[in-house]
Design an enzyme around this catalytic site. Sequence first.
Site, PDB file in Angstrom:
ATOM      1  N   ARG A 163       0.807  -1.225   0.000  1.00  0.00           N
ATOM      2  CA  ARG A 163       0.000   0.000   0.000  1.00  0.00           C
ATOM      3  C   ARG A 163       0.842   1.279   0.000  1.00  0.00           C
ATOM      4  NH1 ARG A 163      -3.142  -3.230  -1.472  1.00  0.00           N
ATOM      5  NH2 ARG A 163      -5.184  -3.708  -0.586  1.00  0.00           N
ATOM      6  N   SER A 212     -11.647   0.144   1.539  1.00  0.00           N
ATOM      7  CA  SER A 212     -11.028  -0.325   2.786  1.00  0.00           C
ATOM      8  C   SER A 212     -10.457   0.854   3.563  1.00  0.00           C
ATOM      9  CB  SER A 212      -9.913  -1.329   2.478  1.00  0.00           C
ATOM     10  OG  SER A 212     -10.433  -2.482   1.872  1.00  0.00           O
ATOM     11  N   GLU A 294      -5.611   3.351   5.449  1.00  0.00           N
ATOM     12  CA  GLU A 294      -5.440   3.182   4.002  1.00  0.00           C
ATOM     13  C   GLU A 294      -6.098   4.347   3.271  1.00  0.00           C
ATOM     14  OE1 GLU A 294      -6.709  -0.073   0.619  1.00  0.00           O
ATOM     15  OE2 GLU A 294      -5.935  -0.791   2.531  1.00  0.00           O
TER      16      GLU A 294
END
EC number: 1.3.1.98
Length: 307
Positions: A163, A212, A294
Site C-alpha cells: 500500500r 477499505s 489506508e
Amino acid sequence: MTDLRGTLTENRPLADLTWLRVGGPADLFFQPADADDLAAFLRADLARPVFVMGVGSNLIVRDGGLRAAVIRLGRGFNGIRIDGTRVRAGAAALDAHVARKAAAAGVDLTFLRTIPGTIGGAVAMNAGCYGTYMADVFVEATALTRAGEAITLTREDLNFRYRQSDLPPGTVITEVVMEGPPGAPEALEARMADQLAKREATQPTKDRTAGSTFRNPAGFSSTGRADDTHEAKAWAVIDAAGMRGAMRGAAQMSPKHPNFLVNTGGATAAELESLGEEVRKKVFQATGHSLHWEVIRIGQPGRTPPA
C-alpha cells in the site's frame, strides 16, 4: 495562468467529488487539457502545494478544505492502448476499465477489476487485490515533476511496498505501462464476474464508503481464497474489538464489512475521521494490533461551532 487551456476554478468545493461526500473547498482546482497544459500549470506557481485527485474513492477531505491546488486529470489522460501483453493506460483511466479492456485482449490484469479508482492512484499506493499488486505488473510510468519536467519512473524509483510507493511529493503521473500474463478472454471475464459477485456479497457496495479504511496489519492483501487462513486482517481485528457497526454521528463502521467507513447520511469529515481513530484505539487495546489508515486524509479541520 491566463494561457492555460484547461479549467481552473478558485475555492472549488470538493465534497461532491469524493465517494464519502464530505470536505471543504480547495483554494485552486485545475483540470488540465493535456500534459503540456499540466506542465504549464505546475511551472506557473512553484511554491503552492499540489494534490492529485482521482475519482475520490479513497479519500477524506477535511471540513476546512485544502490550502493547495488540486489537480484532477480527465479526458486527455484516460486512453488505453494494448500491444501484445503490454497495456499503456492514461493515469485517469479507471482500474476496472483497464481490467476489462485488457481481458478482452487476452491480458490478465483482473486484480484491478474490483479496485475503485484510477491507474495513477493504483501506482501511487501500490494497489492490490486477490494476492496481486500493481508492483507485479508495473513496467514504467511517465510523470511530471512539481517543476513541470517530464520524467520516466521505474520500479526501482518507486520502491513499491504494501500500500505504498516512493512517488516523489508533487509528482503527477500521466501514463502507466503494465504487463500482465496472457489468458483466454472468456476465462478472464469469468474470473472477474466471480470477483464482482464476491464483492457484492461481502462489501457495502451500495453505501457511501471510501473502500477499505485500514491496511491489513499483516502487511499484505487478502488472496480472496477460501483456504486463506491468515488472521491478521483489518476487518477481523475490528470485529474482535467489537467495533462492527460502531457509530459516531452519521459515521459508521459498516455492519456488513467492518473495515468500511460509511457516511450514513450527513456525516462530516470530522465524524468519519474521529470514528476511525476510535477504532484504531479500541483495536490496539483489544488485540495489540496497530491499524494504519489506508484512506488518504487531507486538508484542514473545520471550525468548531461555539458552545
